[in-house]
Design a protein around this motif. Structure first.
Motif, PDB file in Angstrom:
ATOM      1  N   ARG A   1      -3.506  -1.203 -11.552  1.00 45.95           N
ATOM      2  CA  ARG A   1      -4.678  -1.067 -10.680  1.00 45.95           C
ATOM      3  C   ARG A   1      -5.043  -2.381  -9.998  1.00 45.95           C
ATOM      4  O   ARG A   1      -5.629  -2.391  -8.915  1.00 45.95           O
TER       5      ARG A   1
ATOM      6  N   ARG B   1       2.412   1.665  -3.486  1.00 40.04           N
ATOM      7  CA  ARG B   1       1.434   2.055  -4.496  1.00 40.04           C
ATOM      8  C   ARG B   1       0.968   3.502  -4.290  1.00 40.04           C
ATOM      9  O   ARG B   1       0.630   4.184  -5.263  1.00 40.04           O
ATOM     10  N   SER B   2       0.942   3.983  -3.070  1.00 40.29           N
ATOM     11  CA  SER B   2       0.473   5.348  -2.773  1.00 40.29           C
ATOM     12  C   SER B   2       1.435   5.995  -1.780  1.00 40.29           C
ATOM     13  O   SER B   2       1.131   6.138  -0.588  1.00 40.29           O
TER      14      SER B   2
ATOM     15  N   ARG C   1       0.832  -1.208   0.000  1.00 38.01           N
ATOM     16  CA  ARG C   1       0.000   0.000   0.000  1.00 38.01           C
ATOM     17  C   ARG C   1       0.864   1.255   0.000  1.00 38.01           C
ATOM     18  O   ARG C   1       0.551   2.242  -0.679  1.00 38.01           O
ATOM     19  N   HIS C   2       1.941   1.221   0.758  1.00 39.84           N
ATOM     20  CA  HIS C   2       2.849   2.369   0.756  1.00 39.84           C
ATOM     21  C   HIS C   2       3.481   2.557  -0.620  1.00 39.84           C
ATOM     22  O   HIS C   2       3.550   3.689  -1.135  1.00 39.84           O
TER      23      HIS C   2
END
Length: 279
Positions: free
Chosen positions: A231, A166-167, A163-164
Motif C-alpha cells: 500500500r 499497481r492497478s 500506477r498501471h
C-alpha cells in the motif's frame, strides 16, 4: 441496449470465480519457476567474478542469463496480473486453455525484458571499454548510473507506469477488446512495457553494483515487489529514488567507491572484463 464500444464482461476478481485448486496450482507454478531461476542465477554467479561490462559473455549467453534473471526478479510481482488475465478472462475455458493463455501472457512480458537485455548488453560493453581505457571513469559512470536511476524513480514516467502496475484491471478490461489473434502475447508485451517503464531505472544500478551481484538483485526484486503490491509502494519508490541520488553523490568520493562500485572494478579485485565467466 449496451453501447457498441463497451468491453466484453470480464471478471475483476478471479479468485472469487475460479476453483481454489486452479489458483493454487498457478501460484505454485509461478513461485517454483521464480525459485528455480534464483537457484540458477546464484549458481552461475558463483562461477563469475565481479567486474565491469558483460564479463566476457557472448550475446546469446548473456541474453539467456538475463532472461533467467528477469524470471527470478520479476515473476513474484507479475504473477498476480498474469494469473488474473489467464484465468479471469478465460474463466469459461478448460484448465489447459487457461494455462496456455497465461504462458502466452508471460512470454510477451519476457519478450519485452529480453529486448531490454539487448540494450543492457550494449551499454555494459561500452562501460567496459570506457573503464579499460580510462580507469578513473568508473566513479563517474557509477555516479551517473545512480543519478539517472534516482531521477527516474522520482520522475513522471515512473508514476504513470507504477500506477498501471499497481492497478492493472482497467487496462486488462481494455485489452479484452483486442482481436483474438496473438492477443495474450500482445497483452503480456503491453504490460511488460509498462513494467519496463516502471523499473528500468532500478536495473541501471546493476552497472555500478554488479550485474551478477545476487544480493543486489534480491534487494531490487524486493523493492519491485513492494512498489507494486504494498500500500505504501509509491512512497517506497520515492524513498529509493532519494537514496540513489545520495549514492550518486557518494560514488564520486574515494572512501565510498570500494563498496559502491564493485561492478565497475573500482575495488581492484575484479577479473579482466574480457575473461569469460563461463556457463
Amino acid at each position: 441496449m449496451p453501447h457498441p464500444r463497451a468491453a466484453p464482461s470480464v471478471a475483476v476478481d478471479s479468485h472469487a470465480l475460479l476453483p481454489r485448486r486452479d489458483l493454487a496450482f498457478a501460484w505454485v507454478l509461478m513461485v517454483l519457476l521464480a525459485a528455480l531461476a534464483w537457484v540458477l542465477t546464484a549458481d552461475q554467479a558463483r562461477g563469475m567474478a565481479m567486474g565491469p561490462g558483460t564479463m566476457g559473455l557472448a550475446l546469446p549467453i548473456f541474453l539467456l542469463l538475463w532472461l533467467v534473471m528477469m524470471v527470478a526478479m520479476m515473476f513474484p510481482s507479475v504473477a498476480p496480473v498474469a494469473i488474473t488475465w489467464g484465468h479471469a478472462i478465460g474463466r469459461q475455458s478448460s484448465g489447459v486453455v487457461r494455462a496456455v493463455r497465461t504462458t502466452a501472457f508471460v512470454s510477451g512480458y519476457l519478450l519485452v525484458w529480453t529486448t531490454f537485455g539487448l540494450a543492457a548488453y550494449g551499454l555494459l560493453t561500452l562501460t567496459a571499454d570506457l573503464v579499460r581505457d580510462h580507469p578513473d571513469a568508473g566513479r563517474w559512470i557509477g555516479a551517473g548510473a545512480f543519478l539517472v536511476a534516482g531521477v527516474q524513480q522520482l520522475g513522471p514516467l515512473k508514476g504513470v507506469c507504477l500506477r498501471h502496475c499497481r492497478s492493472p484491471m482497467f487496462q486488462l478490461l481494455r485489452y479484452a477488446r483486442f482481436r483474438p489473434r496473438l492477443r495474450d502475447l500482445r497483452v503480456g508485451a503491453h504490460h511488460g512495457l509498462y513494467c519496463l517503464g516502471c523499473c528500468w531505472g532500478l536495473m541501471i544500478v546493476l552497472i555500478p553494483l554488479g550485474v551478477m551481484n545476487v544480493a543486489v538483485m534480491a534487494g531490487l526484486a524486493a523493492v519491485i515487489f513492494l512498489e507494486k503490491l504494498w500500500r505504501y509502494g509509491p512512497w517506497l519508490a520515492r524513498g529509493v529514488g532519494i537514496a540513489f541520488l545520495v549514492l550518486a553523490f557518494l560514488a564520486v568520493f574515494a572512501p565510498f567507491q570500494d563498496w559502491l562500485l564493485p561492478g565497475l572494478g573500482v575495488d581492484g579485485a575484479s577479473m579482466d572484463p574480457t575473461m569469460p565467466g563461463g556457463m
